[in-house]
Scaffold this motif. Structure first.
Motif, PDB file in Angstrom:
ATOM      1  N   ALA A  72       0.468  -1.024  -0.155  1.00  0.00           N
ATOM      2  CA  ALA A  72      -0.259  -0.330  -0.212  1.00  0.00           C
ATOM      3  C   ALA A  72       0.906   1.108   0.064  1.00  0.00           C
ATOM      4  O   ALA A  72       0.272   1.894  -0.669  1.00  0.00           O
ATOM      5  CB  ALA A  72      -0.813   0.014   1.146  1.00  0.00           C
ATOM      6  N   GLY A  75       1.867   2.871  -2.704  1.00  0.00           N
ATOM      7  CA  GLY A  75       0.632   3.803  -3.806  1.00  0.00           C
ATOM      8  C   GLY A  75      -0.513   2.624  -4.500  1.00  0.00           C
ATOM      9  O   GLY A  75      -1.218   2.271  -5.646  1.00  0.00           O
ATOM     10  N   LYS A  76       0.223   1.255  -4.443  1.00  0.00           N
ATOM     11  CA  LYS A  76      -0.861   0.624  -4.781  1.00  0.00           C
ATOM     12  C   LYS A  76      -2.281   0.601  -3.848  1.00  0.00           C
ATOM     13  O   LYS A  76      -2.445  -0.097  -2.475  1.00  0.00           O
ATOM     14  CB  LYS A  76       0.056  -1.266  -4.396  1.00  0.00           C
ATOM     15  N   LYS A  77      -3.207   0.206  -4.502  1.00  0.00           N
ATOM     16  CA  LYS A  77      -4.400  -0.434  -3.937  1.00  0.00           C
ATOM     17  C   LYS A  77      -4.114  -1.936  -3.543  1.00  0.00           C
ATOM     18  O   LYS A  77      -4.615  -2.252  -4.403  1.00  0.00           O
ATOM     19  CB  LYS A  77      -5.547   0.189  -5.002  1.00  0.00           C
ATOM     20  N   ASN A 123      -4.268   3.538   0.887  1.00  0.00           N
ATOM     21  CA  ASN A 123      -4.515   2.542  -0.616  1.00  0.00           C
ATOM     22  C   ASN A 123      -4.945   1.142   0.385  1.00  0.00           C
ATOM     23  O   ASN A 123      -4.578   0.260  -0.195  1.00  0.00           O
ATOM     24  CB  ASN A 123      -3.130   2.248  -0.990  1.00  0.00           C
TER      25      ASN A 123
END
Length: 231
Positions: A72, A75-77, A123
């Motif tokens: 997260a 920047g990864k959901k 995220n």
């Protein structure tokens, strides 16, 4: 009793090292694991990752939680799922809200919007286990769970799934066949070498992709055996 409960909550939350101490060497190790997984995903899709262990009390749930936070933070959901329908643990680290969770979705008692909880980390969302069923292995092997996972993969960049120890029950071996990849947690000075090899062998046979093992040096007090009823 209330004071004791408050201390327990603080202690469990403190284990989210990547969230609480992002500049620590341990947090950097989790980020390195994420980088390695992303490099491996260049050649094949690695979206859903199942985390298991050879033995109970190996720290797989806190490894799953910190790994999800590391994804997260890039920047990864990310979605962290507690798929241990026998003795769920993830809710101890993320106590913001309580929902019907995964079991609520399986029974169609709730919606994705209500079941999935936003964490304090940007995220990162959490899907708790929900109520413990009487027949977890049957539920894990159901077509309904496969459908739910497929729907969630459309909504998130990465899914981290915490599961029971693979040598204890069949759940993890079943889930390793429907997720993109699997990871084994081995606790140093605790997991017997032969059991680690046996667990690795099972994952190599059942997984779409066995990524390897994470060695955990965490010292834990063994209050009771993982699947033993509290008395």
């Amino acid at each position: 009793m209330k004071k004791r409960k408050s201390k327990q909550v603080q202690r469990e939350d403190h284990k989210l090292i990547v969230q609480n101490r992002p500049l620590s060497p341990l947090s950097e190790q989790f980020r390195m694991i994420v980088e390695n997984i992303e490099l491996m995903s260049i050649d094949q899709r690695i979206k859903s990752i199942m985390i298991t262990s050879a033995d109970p009390s190996s720290g797989k749930s806190i490894i799953s939680s910190n790994l999800a936070i590391a994804f997260a933070q890039k920047g990864k959901k990310t979605l962290l799922i507690d798929a241990d329908l026998r003795k769920p643990t993830i809710h101890k680290y993320f106590r913001k809200n309580i929902s019907l969770g995964l079991m609520g979705l399986i029974k169609k008692d709730t919606t994705f919007e209500s079941a999935i909880i936003e964490s304090d980390t940007a995220n990162l969302s959490v899907l708790q286990a929900g109520l413990i069923p009487l027949n977890p292995a049957t539920i894990i092997a159901s077509e309904r769970l496969k459908t739910i996972l497929a729907d969630l993969e459309e909504k998130f960049d990465h899914i981290i799934m915490d599961t029971p120890p693979i040598l204890a029950v069949a759940d993890a071996q079943i889930l390793s066949g429907i997720t993109d990849a699997s990871v084994l947690v081995i606790r140093n000075d605790y997991t017997v070498t032969e059991r680690a090899r046996k667990a690795s062998s099972r994952l190599e046979q059942s997984s779409k992709l066995f990524l390897g093992a994470i060695f955990n040096n965490q010292k834990q007090k063994l209050d009771h055996y993982y699947y033993q009823d509290d008395k």
